[in-house]
Design an enzyme around this catalytic site. Structure first.
Site, mmCIF file in Angstrom:
data_model
loop_
_atom_site.group_PDB
_atom_site.id
_atom_site.type_symbol
_atom_site.label_atom_id
_atom_site.label_comp_id
_atom_site.label_asym_id
_atom_site.label_seq_id
_atom_site.Cartn_x
_atom_site.Cartn_y
_atom_site.Cartn_z
ATOM 1 N N LYS A 39 -10.215 6.089 0.547
ATOM 2 C CA LYS A 39 -9.536 6.053 1.839
ATOM 3 C C LYS A 39 -10.069 7.155 2.740
ATOM 4 C CE LYS A 39 -5.020 4.447 0.134
ATOM 5 N NZ LYS A 39 -4.906 3.212 0.910
ATOM 6 N N ARG A 57 -1.551 -4.203 -6.808
ATOM 7 C CA ARG A 57 -1.389 -5.573 -7.325
ATOM 8 C C ARG A 57 -1.941 -5.674 -8.748
ATOM 9 N NH1 ARG A 57 -4.823 -7.969 -2.424
ATOM 10 N NH2 ARG A 57 -3.881 -6.134 -1.490
#
Ligand code: BES
Ligand code: MN
Ligand code: ZN
Length: 519
Positions: free
Chosen positions: A291, A365
């Site tokens: 990120k 996920r």
């Protein structure tokens, strides 16, 4: 670790607020009230509220705060604006109680009396609760919840004493004491405290709350509340062949954990088992798909879903909810270490399905996929997962509303209504099969990302692959877990979102337990 929150003792009395032993009286006024008609207030403040009302300084606007001295001497009064009488909801009462308790803390007092809040009962809409005593209970519960939520301090590592003190005791008056009213207050305290437990965990930095520490904190919270708890270490996780959880954990020096919680009340039916799965990423750097630096510090709260599951299980046990519940929280960091999973790698899930990793930042996920599968192995009949899962959900719904996904629609609607009762706003988004093409992989069963379009939905469709045929809801709290802008009723920081929603779902099992929720 310094104290971050405290549940104040809360009592009720029939006496009027102006003759209780207190440091501060917290009152409440609607915009369509006439302060001169409230005799006790008029006399206690020597007419000061009417004068403020006439000059427009305080007119009862929602969440406005007016501070004045009581004629008698030292004691002060804080009045909270309640807005229009016809717009009153229990959610508003909870928020006004937070505003009142925060105002009290700001004045550095620790013993407060909530006076005249009984008047709110008659203004609660009929649909919320029926008789006058139920309405009084709803007010008392909302007040108890609110003052407990206000008794949270985010600056836990500050070493000066600039922090506002926490409240010690709150008296609600005038209320008639009864077993039902005391139970309502206790419910409010338990729900407020559970939210604060989740907020405390989410607030904890990544260096102090590693997966191992998170698991030990979960164990302590569970044991205190009488929740059964098992912690699996990396060997236990490997035995279960959880390749997705292990794949994410590979990039970190810190080993992963899997926390399993059980609430098994003896009289509960064996036919319904509610399963909660929470995302427990203690820090999300993005991994090799790293990120940008800006706002990366915020990613310490990427375990808020897991914290909500742990705190909700504790509240469910404390409230003695007669329903079997299971909580599963996979915990790991997402780091770009030398052995980290790379884009293009293929991982095998515990269920056997294979996943091509396109972006290592779509890690939530992955660990939830193995977690959902494991909850099914444990025999749950209904699934709810909670996760700070996608920036796309924040784009779609903003910072006040969580996303709801799942199947069948009726189960999603049950969870939505529970969120409404809880004061956690949430709204459904689609999971149409049409979006599934976006997860097609050349080499494996599917990919872990589906591109920018409908990013919150494709994340949900990924999770769906691991839910079998069970009724399942996914709650995306990426936007709601952390308040970036302070509101009168929500300081900047962790919100504890989803804790009360999960408890409300468990409390309503009598109604949804009988529904046909086949998909
Ligand atoms: N933890 C983030 C989601 C998130 C984003 C939470 C912003 C709170 C605020 C999640 O693991 C993530 O990085 N998601 C990616 C998915 C993408 C790579 C498909 C995202 O949303 O950008
Ligand atoms: Mn991520
Ligand atoms: Zn994440």
């Amino acid at each position: 670790m310094p104290t971050a929150h405290r549940t104040p003792t809360i009592g009720v009395t029939r006496r009027t607020p102006f003759d209780t032993e207190t440091d501060l009286v917290v009152g409440v006024l609607f915009e369509d009230d006439d302060p001169s008609s409230l005799r006790a207030l008029h006399e206690a403040t020597g007419g000061e509220v009417e004068r403020a009302w006439r000059r427009g300084e305080f007119t009862g606007k929602l969440f406005d705060v007016f501070v004045t001295l009581l004629a008698a001497g030292q004691t002060r009064a804080v009045l909270i604006g309640a807005g229009q009488r016809r717009d009153l909801t229990t959610d508003r009462i909870r928020r006004m109680a937070i505003v009142g308790a925060l105002a009290a803390r700001g004045r550095r007092v620790t013993r407060v009396t909530f006076g005249g809040w009984d008047r709110l009962a008659e203004a609660i809409p009929v649909s919320t609760s029926s008789g006058p005593s139920e309405k009084a209970q709803a007010v008392a519960q909302a007040c108890a919840e609110g003052v407990t939520l206000a008794n949270f301090e985010g600056g836990a590592y500050k070493t000066d004493n600039s922090l506002r003190p926490l409240l010690e005791s709150v008296e609600l008056c005038p209320f008639d004491e009864s077993a039902a009213l005391n139970a309502a207050i206790q419910r409010g305290q338990v729900l407020g405290e559970a939210s604060n437990i989740a907020r405390e965990l989410a607030n904890e930095p990544g260096n102090t709350l590693t997966p191992r520490v998170f698991a030990e904190r979960a164990r302590a919270i569970a044991e205190q509340a009488g929740v059964g708890v098992t912690v699996l270490d990396e060997d236990g996780i490997a035995e279960l062949k959880m390749g997705l959880l292990l794949g994410v954990a590979r990039g970190s020096q810190e080993p992963p954990r899997l926390v399993v919680l059980h609430h098994d009340p003896p009289p509960a039916s064996k036919d319904v088992v509610l399963g909660f799965v929470g995302k427990g990423i203690t820090f999300d750097t993005g991994g090799i798909s790293i990120k940008p630096a800006e706002n990366m510090d915020k990613m310490k709260d990427d375990m808020s879903g897991g914290a909500a599951v742990i705190a909700a299980m504790a509240a469910i046990a404390r409230l003695g909810v007669p329903l079997r519940c299971v909580g599963v929280v996979p915990m790991t960091e997402n780091m770009p270490g030398g052995r980290a999973v790379k884009p293009g790698d293929v991982l095998a899930s515990a269920e056997g399905k294979t996943v091509e990793i396109i972006n290592t930042d779509a890690e939530g996920r992955l660990i939830l996929g193995d977690g959902l599968w494991y909850a099914r192995q444990l025999g749950v009949t209904h699934l709810i997962d909670v996760a700070t899962l996608t920036g796309a959900c924040v784009v779609a719904l903003g910072k006040t509303t969580s996303g709801l996904f799942g199947a069948p629609d009726r189960w999603v609607e049950e969870v939505r209504q529970a969120s409404e009762r809880a004061g956690d706003r949430a709204w459904p988004l689609p999971t149409f099969d049409d979006y599934k093409d976006q997860l097609k992989s050349e080499i494996a069963d599917f990919t872990n990302t589906g591109g920018r379009a409908a990013g919150a939905t494709t994340a949900a469709l990924f999770l769906k692959e691991f839910t079998g045929t069970l009724p399942w809801v996914h709650m995306d709290i990426a936007g709601t877990a952390w308040a970036e802008e302070p509101k009168p009723y929500q300081p900047k920081g962790p919100t504890g979102v989803a804790v009360r929603t999960l408890v409300q779902v468990a409390l309503a099992a009598d109604s949804w337990g009988k529904l046909d929720l086949k998909r």
